[in-house]
Write an enzyme that holds these catalytic residues in place. Structure first.
Site, short mmCIF file in Angstrom:
data_model
loop_
_atom_site.label_atom_id
_atom_site.label_comp_id
_atom_site.label_asym_id
_atom_site.label_seq_id
_atom_site.Cartn_x
_atom_site.Cartn_y
_atom_site.Cartn_z
N SER A 28 0.81 -1.21 0.00
CA SER A 28 0.00 0.00 0.00
C SER A 28 0.85 1.27 0.00
CB SER A 28 -0.93 0.01 1.21
OG SER A 28 -0.18 -0.17 2.39
N GLY A 65 -2.20 -4.19 0.86
CA GLY A 65 -2.38 -5.43 1.61
C GLY A 65 -1.48 -6.56 1.17
N ASN A 93 3.36 -5.76 5.48
CA ASN A 93 2.11 -6.43 5.88
C ASN A 93 2.37 -7.75 6.60
OD1 ASN A 93 0.04 -4.61 5.05
ND2 ASN A 93 0.59 -5.08 2.93
N ASP A 174 -5.36 7.55 9.64
CA ASP A 174 -5.23 6.19 10.20
C ASP A 174 -3.91 5.99 10.94
OD1 ASP A 174 -3.34 5.81 8.22
OD2 ASP A 174 -4.51 4.36 7.07
N HIS A 177 -0.65 5.07 7.13
CA HIS A 177 -0.27 5.37 5.75
C HIS A 177 0.13 6.83 5.59
CE1 HIS A 177 -2.87 1.74 5.27
NE2 HIS A 177 -1.85 1.40 4.49
#
Lengths: 198, 845, 218
Positions: A28, A65, A93, A174, A177
């Site tokens: 991502s 992801g 991840n 969040d 990111h």
């Protein structure tokens, strides 16, 4: 003005070496999760290199992801077209999901070996786990990247999010990111890293 | 003086008073029941949703609060005299002697939780004392799944960060949700007091940080406002129970829209009933109104006299219905207790009483006063003429206030201008169509009556000749039955939305990130182990780059932000972000095509472009239509497809689905991962699957979702049940109005019956005339109502709720047949009764 | 039609009070005779009229019509009997509001299952309303309504006409003209008529006047 620019660019492409293709195989972070593709660091890197009169094309191979396990299949897909340099940005991840570190290491090494076989120059972009994952795990994870780079003898950037992680101003709400500004910072770092190693 | 006249009027119209009070009280009772039930359900649902966030209000952020923020927040807490606790959620690897596993750590402060709790292994629910112990000692509670994976039991030690904790308790389920939605890992609860020792929270750590607030008698809106004022950072979220889950928020909206609609129906129904009774009452009483005028009363006085009569009746109806409600509350509550096994409070508050009183009295006056106004216009000389008089029909503008009031009510009650207006327009159209239909029908009856047998002829003529009166009764029946059809249909469709996830299909586990090269091995494993996989889908990451060859403008970083609204901004951003694609040849059980046609077989690789099916709301957001060509960048390669269908996905199914679905044959080669969901029969089977997957596919992640799914479906079920109850109540009101109106209609025919009797028509024939009339009226209105009701349902559902109509044909038809039989049986009974009564006639009557 | 009323008593309960409305009444009406029952309100004239139409049962005593006891008949026999033998003219006209003049007049024949069309038209012609066949009662004046009512009462050629204050709702002029019509028609057809009125002038036109005072014939 437009004409002049056109002439200039034709001049550049004739005078310098042929276009270099850089594939960023990542997750991502490369995809630019939550942002326009134009704002994600691979595109910014391309822009910055072109500004520096480098004839490059950056392929954004980021998939949100994605874990290291998916790398080999995706690399095969991308190698249907010529690629000169592979920037490997996978593993984050794996770490966030608490997957086994030796498995991640095995996957990364497999990807690097395959790329090398195909005569692609490989560079490794490392990532660190947030401290809340515990010193044991974050330590193992950090060491894993170093070991891969050493064992495979590839150029290595230890922490892609250095200076970005933990800084609320450079991240999306969040807290994980990077935002547009964060991607700028990352791109700057990647450009330096590329220039040093090509 | 005046009072005496009012008393007289009241005394002299007992029958009218009875019907008026009956109809009005029922209408009001329906309104109160719906209102208090609605308040009760909302209260119940939000209480359950409060468990999710363990509080009335949470202030949360994905980063640590700064000291200034903390100070500010705590100041507001103090100023508002609120109780509070804290909750920090983060992921970490926890290790036992044997293993290390990822866990969802929940560090909680004293007083946590204000709502909800966990269920321990022994089946007991956590109490305040348990939480107090937890907050004071270096122990942790962990989920049973984790205890299995780590192979630990109560008393064992676990290492978390730099600190060691003792396993205090093992829990099997918890009522809280995660700040991140689905949990990536099983939960652990520990005390916030020991967070520092773990050294997990450092620069760069990720987690969710929350203040939990308990609101007692403070004003929630005010408290929210106070916090909004001091919180400048948009990334800090202030959330109540309703915002804690998108699905709950959405379902609560649906529910309250539906309940609003039902309230409106009940309301309109009772107004129709009242209008009908009053119309006939005043028509009958025209002579006495003329007499009053002849005696020297001014029209104003006569108006006031009659209005006072109606107001007194309305007030009596209010009292009657409130009294009935007081009696019904405990009965209903105990019924509900028996049905849902939980205490359920009908919130019959003074607010509800006030609201309902206001609604009903204003509506009643606006609809009935014009009638009185028409009645007082009767000329005085009528007293001397012995000709039956008709109530003067007033120009339409006398009813404009009522019309606007009903529109306003529709909007207020349904909380939506759209639903309100759609509903009212549908009603108006229905009245118009009803008129056309009835007019045509009565012309046909009139024509065919001529050469028919006596009783058939007079049955027909009774209907066609009293056009105004028959039309009123026809319309009342039509509207009543239409509303019945609407209630039955909407209830079914809406309840279906809530309960579409059958126990059998509700997934327990989600699996993701299975790689391309693991597909075969996974399928083999499935076969060998006979695992129940409810869904298995490939997932390909791509980015939409062009719609119909027009490249989607990517925003340049140096461009200024020119978006007008937040929605606009989101929409624009949304367009160029990464999306997940999938391919499939068949529709899943949880989706249906709403427009276009689903894929025709496989896509021929050469015959580009292939077909694409889009989820309808996604298509709407992207402003894409059937026939548009979409280009996706899939890992550097352009993939082109043409949109051939829109799908609607049942959002309550909990089955993962994709906005963008390609026809098979194109994306198979692209790099992809697979998603799957499992249904498991037992805890043992679940353990086995966890074991199998982690042994065979180390990179694959499994999520336990049954808990979350169960928590949400529980709420859905409560809602579905409420919808059923309220629909039933509304149906009862509709039936009573239909019954009362038709009885009253027959009541008015008694004079004619007497004449027929005096002329020597046999009882059998006299009955037949009215049987024919009743049969025609009921069958016509019920027949037409099936269509109009279904049409209105369709309109309301697709414009108001945006859900598809589930036609419940068999149920509906059998319900209406039973309604028809019962109604006709009751009418027959009434006819017999009236025919008997009409025989007790003197020559003068 | 020959009518014999013998020692008829009738009382009604009104609240707690019992009102003895007819006290031991006896009366004979010969075939084709026109009898006027004259009396004040509440003297029991309408009750007596209802009994002659088979609408009200006496508490005691007998009513014999053409040698048969009226109240030995069943309800449905009484209905048929009324349809065949009785025509009623009311003070309030009591036309059926949703039927036209012609339909109102046709009704008694339809009840008897006889051809109505031409008969009804003929009768309306007789009462001078040939032009008003398709008019509804509300379109007719009071006098016209009562004429329709007379046509309706006579159309089935009943043998007994019961008239309850037939001119009571009409002004003097109209009343006189309509009553002329009624008497003419009744006499032409040799129909028996019992007429209830408190109008002495009208009563005088009958063959015989019976005074009812406080429930007794005088």
């Amino acid at each position: 003005m437009k004409k002049l620019f056109l002439c200039l660019s034709i001049l550049i492409s004739f005078n310098l070496y042929a276009e270099m293709s850089i594939l960023i195989l990542g997750d991502s972070l490369a995809e630019g999760y939550g942002l326009d593709e134009s704002m994600a660091f691979p595109r910014v890197v391309e822009k910055k290199l072109i500004e520096k009169k480098k004839n490059v094309k950056v392929i954004n191979g980021g998939v949100s992801g994605a874990t290291s396990a998916s790398g080999i299949q995706r690399l095969k897909w991308h190698l249907k077209k010529p690629v000169d340099v592979l920037l490997l940005e996978l593993g984050a991840n794996d770490g966030l999901r608490g997957l086994s570190v030796p498995d991640t290491k095995k996957n990364l090494k497999e990807i690097i070996k395959f790329a090398k076989e195909k005569k692609v120059k490989v560079m490794l972009l490392g990532i660190l786990m947030p401290p809340n994952y515990g010193a044991d795990y974050t330590g193992q994870f950090e060491k894993m990247y170093k070991d891969v780079a050493k064992e495979e003898k590839v150029p290595f950037l230890p922490f892609l999010l250095d200076g970005v992680a933990g800084n609320a101003k450079l991240n999306l709400p969040d807290g994980i990111h990077p935002n547009q500004k964060g991607h700028e910072v990352i791109a700057e770092k990647v450009v330096n890293f590329l220039e040093k190693n090509i | 003086m005046k009072l005496k006249f009012i008393q007289q009027t009241l005394r002299s119209s007992k029958e009218f008073n009875f019907f008026f009070i009956l109809c009005f009280s029922l209408g009001i009772l329906g309104l109160i029941l719906v209102e208090s039930f609605k308040a009760g359900v909302e209260d119940r649902v939000s209480k359950r949703a409060k468990n999710f966030i363990a509080s009335d209000l949470s202030i949360s952020s994905r980063r640590q609060f700064t000291e200034v923020e903390k100070k500010n927040i705590e100041e507001v807490i103090k100023k508002n005299n609120l109780e509070y606790s804290e909750w920090i959620e983060t992921y970490s690897l926890v290790s036992s002697v044997e293993k290390a596993k990822l866990a969802d750590l929940n560090f909680v402060a004293a007083k946590f939780p204000f709502y909800g709790g966990v269920i321990f292994e022994n089946g007991e629910k956590s109490n305040t004392a348990d939480w107090e112990t937890l907050s004071k000692s270096p122990v942790l509670w962990l989920s049973r799944d984790l205890s299995w994976e780590l192979k630990v039991k109560v008393g064992d030690q676990l290492k978390i960060g730099e600190s060691t904790f003792q396993v205090g308790k093992v829990f099997t389920e918890d009522q809280f949700s995660s700040f991140r939605g689905f949990n990536l890992a099983p939960k652990i609860f520990l005390s916030k007091n020991y967070l520092a020792e773990t050294k997990l929270m450092q620069f760069g750590s990720t987690g969710s940080f929350a203040y939990l607030l308990k609101i007692n008698d403070q004003n929630e809106t005010l408290v929210r406002e106070n916090f909004s004022k001091i919180i400048k950072d948009q990334t800090i979220k202030i959330k109540g129970p309703k915002e804690s889950s998108e699905q709950i928020a959405r379902s609560l909206n649906y529910l309250s829209d539906y309940l609003g609609l039902i309230t409106l129906l009940t309301y309109i129904l009772s107004l129709i009933g009242l209008y009908y009774f009053t119309h006939h009452f005043l028509s009958k009483g025209l002579k006495s109104i003329a007499l009053f005028k002849a005696l020297g009363f001014t029209p104003q006085k006569v108006f006031i006299l009659n209005a006072a009569h109606l107001i007194i009746l309305s007030l009596i109806s209010l009292v009657v219905s409130f009294a009935a409600m007081l009696i019904m509350v405990p009965v209903l509550e105990s019924l509900l207790l028996a049905r849902i096994g939980e205490e359920f409070k009908l919130l019959f508050t003074s607010g509800v009483v006030l609201k309902v009183s206001l609604y009903s009295v204003i509506g009643c006056l606006l609809s009935l006063l014009p009638l009185i106004l028409g009645a007082v216009k009767i000329p005085v000389n009528t007293v001397l003429q012995d000709i039956p008089q008709e109530l003067k029909r007033l120009a339409f503008w006398y009813y404009l206030p009522l019309f606007f009031y009903v529109v306003l009510m529709a909007v207020i009650i349904s909380h939506s201008i759209k639903i309100g207006i759609v509903f009212i327009s549908a009603l108006l159209i229905l009245v118009g169509l009803g008129y056309l239909f009835f007019k045509t029908f009565s012309v046909l009856l009139e024509k065919s009556a001529k050469n028919k047998k006596l009783e058939i002829k007079h049955g027909f003529l009774a209907l066609s000749r009293y056009f105004h009166s028959s039309f009123t009764i026809f319309m009342s029946l039509l509207l009543g039955v239409t509303l019945i059809v609407l209630i039955i249909q909407v209830e079914a469709s809406l309840r279906n939305e809530f309960t579409s996830t059958t126990e059998l299909r509700r997934p327990d586990l989600f699996m993701f990130d299975l790689q391309d090269n693991q597909e075969e091995a996974f399928k083999k494993l499935l076969n060998e182990q006979k695992l129940n996989v409810t869904m298995f889908s490939p997932m390909i990451r791509g980015r939409l780059t062009a719609i119909n060859n027009g490249a989607i403008e990517q925003k340049k970083s140096d461009q200024e932000e020119t978006f007008v609204t937040r929605e606009e901004e989101n929409q624009e951003r949304f367009r160029t972000r990464g999306v997940n694609l999938s391919y499939r040849g068949k529709l899943s059980w949880s989706e249906s095509i709403t427009k276009g046609k689903f894929f025709s077989g496989r896509c021929d690789g050469e015959k580009i472009p292939c077909e694409i099916s889009l989820e309808e709301s996604y298509a709407r957001r992207m402003n894409v239509n059937i026939g548009d060509k979409l280009t996706f960048d899939v890992s550097g390669i352009d993939i082109v497809g043409v949109v051939t269908s829109f799908r609607k996905v049942k959002w309550t199914s909990f089955e993962p689905n994709f906005f963008i679905l390609f026809q098979p044959g194109l994306l198979e080669e692209a790099p992809k991962t697979f998603l799957a969901s499992f249904k498991v029969k037992s805890i043992e089977e679940r353990r086995e699957i966890f074991q199998l997957i982690s042994n065979n596919f180390a990179n694959v992640s499994l999520l336990e979702v049954s808990e979350v799914v169960r928590k949400i479906t529980e709420i859905f079920e409560l809602m579905a049940f409420s919808i059923k109850i309220i629909s039933f109540l509304s149906l009862a009101v509709a039936l009573v109005v239909v019954w009362a109106v038709s009885f009253n209609h027959l009541e008015l025919k008694i004079k004619e019956m007497k004449l027929f009797f005096l002329m020597g028509m046999t009882a059998e024939k006299r009955e037949t005339i009215y049987k024919i009339e009743s049969f025609l009226l009921t069958s016509m209105s019920i027949g037409l109502a099936i269509f109009s009701g279904t049409l209105i349902t369709f309109l309301v559902l697709s414009f108001g709720f945006n859900i598809t109509l589930e036609i419940r044909a068999l149920y509906l038809i059998s319900f209406l047949i039973i309604l028809f039989i019962i109604l006709n049986a009751l009418l027959l009974f009434k006819i017999r009764n009236l025919v008997k009564r009409s025989e007790k006639a003197l020559i003068t009557f | 039609m020959k009518i014999t009323v013998e020692n008829v008593n009738k009382s009604f309960e009104q609240g707690k009070n019992k009102i003895h409305i007819l006290k031991d009444i006896s009366l004979n009406v010969a075939d084709g005779e026109i009898v006027a029952l004259l009396g004040k309100s509440g003297s029991g004239k309408t009750t007596l009229l209802s009994m002659l139409g088979g609408l009200e049962k006496p508490d005691s005593g007998n009513i014999t019509i053409d040698q048969t006891n009226l109240y030995n008949k069943t309800e449905s026999e009484l209905c048929d009997w009324r349809a065949q033998n009785i025509g009623i003219v009311f003070q309030q006209f009591h036309l059926i509001a949703h039927l036209t003049a012609k339909e109102n007049v046709s009704l008694p024949l339809e009840i008897l299952n006889r051809d109505a069309e031409s008969e009804a038209e003929m009768w309306l012609d007789k009462v001078g309303l040939k032009e008003r066949l398709t008019h509804y009662p509300t379109m007719l004046s009071g006098g016209e309504q009562q004429r329709v009512a007379i046509a309706r009462a006579m159309v089935s050629k009943p043998r007994l006409i019961l008239a309850d204050e037939p001119s009571g709702n009409l002004d003097v002029e109209t009343g006189k003209r309509v009553m002329d019509l009624l008497f003419d028609i009744v006499k032409q057809n040799k129909t028996t008529m019992v007429l209830v009125t408190h109008d002495e002038e009208l009563a005088k036109r009958a063959d015989r006047i019976v005074h009812l005072v406080a429930g007794k014939c005088q």
